[in-house]
Design a protein around this motif. Sequence first.
Motif: not given
Length: 583
Positions: A173-175, A178-184
């Motif tokens: 979930a954390k990854e 993080s991936a969603a935040q990175l994409a954003e």
Amino acid sequence: MRPEHDGLTRLPERPWRDDDGIAPVTLVDPADADPAQLRKRLGDMRALLVISLLMTESVNEDQIFSLATSSALGLGGCRIDGYHFTDGTWRPGTGCLAATRELTGQVALLDGGGPIELAGRTWAWAYPLRSASELLGHVIASSDAEPSGDERFLLQVLAQQTAVAVSNARLHAKECASAAQLAETNEALADTVASLRRSMQIHERLTRVAVSGDGQQGIADALHELTGMPVAMEDRYGNLTAWSGPGRPDPYPKESFATREQLLRRLMRAGKPLRDGHRLTMLASPRPDVLGVLALVDPERRADSADLVALEHGTTVLSMELARLRGIADTELRLRRDLVHDLLTGTDTDSAHARADALDYDLRRPHRVVLIEGKGRSRRPDALLEAVRRALRSAELDALDETRSGSVVVVTAGQTNWDRLRRDVLSNLGGGQCQIGVGGIRVDPTELPGSLREARLALRLQKTLLSSDSVCEYSKLGVFRILATVPDLDELEVFVREWLGCLLDYDALRGSELVHTLTQYLEHGGNYDATAAELSVHRSTLKYRLQRIRELTGLELNDPDVHFNLQLATRTWGTLQALRSQT
């Protein structure tokens, strides 16, 4: 060498302490083992393996805890009452056991796992939920009878597998977060880069316009090219100075003076683009007395942030252009004012022609001087001058001008309807008062001081004898022109004293206005209503004053000879007043 097999089946050695809830493991001789017991143990291990695989593949904590809770009864004959986490939260399992302060206190005292007491339970144990890096919490298990060592072992392994699966799920979930935040972040960065690239394009395009000197039309064309919207550029009065794009109105609409001033005040306070109906507008004001308005015509309200950036940068370039134009205009105006000043105070013909030629002004035509006084709603010191210049442009009069003692002096070769010019000046002032005195024509520029004296005399006579808000042309003054050219003013003084002496003395003593009343009465042909309106008094007040004049002078005002001499005396008095005001 491989170790020699001793024929015994061994369970794995325990890495846990006895107080973790694990009974000592016993070695079993296959020959002595109960086949049913071995099959049960094998089945339990297989079930535990399946549950472990399901938990490992799951990334949903709810699903993992549900698997652990539902499988506990089958593996160890125990129930899982709930899960107590280190952050103080509680997750219920089988049944409705709630986390009490007593239960929390017991768990807090444990070093790892251990026995606890639950009401109504013979046996209860807290198994640690331990990941590779931290303790997540405890599994609270209970039973009506104490489970065997093998069952407790299975519960311990189930708890350990649950902790590993939950830890993996949380890491996943954390990854994902993080991936969603990175994409954003990448998307925001892409938007920022695109915005910066667009801003650079806007800056480069409008900078080229500013450097090339394409003027206001070039700025409007560039802004239309960048935004795709029609662009309007206006002066402070709402007059269109440049347009780019389709749909140009013809005729171009113009707001009232009050509405325009209100818009300018709003834009000046905001200091940023504002919506004005179907337009986005912004004020270009490089200095307080220089204003321009830049507008994007956007009836569909589709302007985005890039369009606002383009409008703001276009306004900056327009401010630079207006400042440049105003600087040129100020220089030219200063030169023109200097020329007007010298023409009105006296200069030689050759010098006047040379300086006028440098300003591209034809001074070789006959000229006259026009003197304009007025006051409007605006308190700006140059309001009258601007109003006069706009009126001159509307009348298509080529002229030189300057301000003198609150009045505007105009040197012009043109002829126009002077009363219409006065009305235009009043309109530009937004109402108020305006008087105009027009001097005579002069062929040589060295004679213009004489035309200025005539304009002053006409303006003074208009204030003293004629309607207070009108135009007075020296060439149409009639007898006043004759009186003004009499060389011996003492003779005129004697004539005035002969007919008006007693009234002048009375006015000086009492502070009354009998001479002025008589003047207006005679100028209006003895009409009571017109005279009272001009003097702003009641008809009965006028009759009283005229009766008082008759008593003081002993003259009958209706007598033709008396009427003629009194009117000549009042006009002579007005002429003397005007002549004295010029000295």
